[in-house]
Enzyme design. Sequence first.
Site, short mmCIF file in Angstrom:
data_model
loop_
_atom_site.label_atom_id
_atom_site.label_comp_id
_atom_site.label_asym_id
_atom_site.label_seq_id
_atom_site.Cartn_x
_atom_site.Cartn_y
_atom_site.Cartn_z
N MET A 118 21.92 50.18 41.31
CA MET A 118 21.50 49.60 42.59
C MET A 118 20.19 50.26 43.04
O MET A 118 19.85 50.25 44.23
CB MET A 118 22.59 49.78 43.66
CG MET A 118 23.87 49.03 43.30
SD MET A 118 24.86 48.54 44.73
CE MET A 118 25.19 50.12 45.47
N GLY A 119 19.46 50.83 42.10
CA GLY A 119 18.18 51.44 42.43
C GLY A 119 18.34 52.77 43.14
O GLY A 119 19.39 53.40 43.05
N LEU A 132 16.82 55.39 42.23
CA LEU A 132 17.20 56.08 40.99
C LEU A 132 17.04 57.59 41.12
O LEU A 132 16.16 58.09 41.81
CB LEU A 132 16.32 55.57 39.83
CG LEU A 132 16.39 54.07 39.57
CD1 LEU A 132 15.45 53.69 38.41
CD2 LEU A 132 17.82 53.62 39.27
N HIS A 133 17.92 58.30 40.43
CA HIS A 133 17.86 59.76 40.39
C HIS A 133 18.18 60.20 38.96
O HIS A 133 18.36 59.35 38.06
CB HIS A 133 18.82 60.38 41.41
CG HIS A 133 20.22 59.84 41.33
ND1 HIS A 133 21.03 60.02 40.22
CD2 HIS A 133 20.94 59.10 42.20
CE1 HIS A 133 22.20 59.44 40.42
NE2 HIS A 133 22.17 58.87 41.61
N HIS A 135 20.96 58.46 36.98
CA HIS A 135 20.61 57.16 36.36
C HIS A 135 19.74 57.38 35.12
O HIS A 135 19.94 56.72 34.09
CB HIS A 135 19.82 56.29 37.34
CG HIS A 135 20.55 55.91 38.59
ND1 HIS A 135 20.20 56.37 39.83
CD2 HIS A 135 21.62 55.08 38.77
CE1 HIS A 135 21.01 55.85 40.74
NE2 HIS A 135 21.88 55.07 40.13
N GLY A 154 28.08 55.84 34.87
CA GLY A 154 28.25 57.28 35.08
C GLY A 154 29.69 57.64 35.45
O GLY A 154 30.34 56.92 36.22
N GLN A 155 30.14 58.77 34.93
CA GLN A 155 31.48 59.28 35.26
C GLN A 155 31.60 59.62 36.75
O GLN A 155 32.70 59.69 37.29
CB GLN A 155 31.79 60.50 34.39
CG GLN A 155 33.13 61.17 34.65
CD GLN A 155 34.31 60.24 34.45
OE1 GLN A 155 34.28 59.36 33.58
NE2 GLN A 155 35.36 60.40 35.27
N GLN A 205 35.23 53.29 39.11
CA GLN A 205 34.43 52.13 38.69
C GLN A 205 34.45 52.00 37.17
O GLN A 205 34.54 50.89 36.62
CB GLN A 205 33.00 52.28 39.20
CG GLN A 205 32.04 51.21 38.72
CD GLN A 205 30.71 51.26 39.44
OE1 GLN A 205 30.57 50.71 40.52
NE2 GLN A 205 29.72 51.91 38.86
N MET A 259 24.90 64.04 41.93
CA MET A 259 23.77 63.23 42.36
C MET A 259 24.26 61.84 42.78
O MET A 259 25.11 61.25 42.12
CB MET A 259 22.74 63.12 41.24
CG MET A 259 22.04 64.44 41.04
SD MET A 259 20.48 64.22 40.19
CE MET A 259 19.99 65.94 40.08
O1 PAF Z 1 27.33 51.95 40.33
C1 PAF Z 1 26.54 51.14 40.85
O2 PAF Z 1 25.39 51.45 41.13
C2 PAF Z 1 27.02 49.73 41.16
O3 PAF Z 1 28.34 49.73 41.58
C3 PAF Z 1 26.81 48.75 39.99
C4 PAF Z 1 27.65 49.13 38.79
C5 PAF Z 1 25.34 48.72 39.61
C6 PAF Z 1 27.23 47.34 40.43
O4 PAF Z 1 26.49 46.91 41.53
#
Ligand code: PAF
Length: 279
Positions: A27-28, A30-31, A34, A144-145, A150, A181
């Site tokens: 979802m941007g 970024l760190h 990511h 990511g863990q 999720q 993070m």
């Molecule tokens: O983990 C995230 O950033 C979001 O939940 C994802 C997997 C990109 C879905 O929108």
Amino acid sequence: MRRIETVAALRRYIAAAPRPIGLVPTMGALHAGHISLVDAARDDCRTVVVSIFVNPTQFAADEDLAQYPRPIDRDLAMLRDSVADAAFTPDAAEMYPPGFATTIAVGGPALPLEGAMRPGHFAGVATVVAKLLLAAAPDRAYFGQKDGQQVAVVRRLVRDLHIPVDIVVGPTVREPDGLAMSSRNVYLSPDQRAAAPAVHRGLLAARRRYVAGERDRAALEAACGQALAGVREITRIDYVALVDADTMAPWEGAGRPMLAVAVRMGATRLIDNLLLDGD
Ligand code: PAF
């Protein structure tokens, strides 16, 4: 690096791209967490696509969709530096055109913990992840863990829908003081930020007990809970739960033990987890 904004253009790009293709959904904002996933995809794949889409359907009405950080120029620069091949940056109308009426509801691992605290959240995640996987048709997708539940939900989604993709899970990336993070860490005040590593300390306290031989779920949860209890900035503990990492059901001794924590510091929620048998 190519910037792609429509599903049709992504499909054309993917059709011509060398395989294996790796997709890193984000979802941007970024760190380093990511970027560690982008690096892993770069190591494994000939084409690396990173999606940046703040997915409205996974936010409840009272959540932070409007103020969620969207530093798109900075994100694209980071992706150029990390040598991603393409950034898929659709807008909400591209992903959810007028009349959109389909939702994927995962049961099982999506129901407890975050699923109970944030009704509808995982339906939003599962729906957008399915759409991204169908649009990009990657060989591998990277998560990511840090968002351990999720991960379990996405694994179940691809298994149940026979989506032909390998799910690759990267370790949680932490600040030097242990805070996991997260794009939402920017919401923390200086005092909250200073107190936030207590969550990791709690997880480590439980892991020490596990390594020393403790297998009682309540005792392991309490070891973590004690580390959180005296922290003034933690205004609410939503849960401290030792669960099976695949099913998210309470851990009963079989399966991988994942200790999951969610706390509130004022308006900000922090979630974190640790696999007690090693990350
Ligand atoms: O983990 C995230 O950033 C979001 O939940 C994802 C997997 C990109 C879905 O929108």
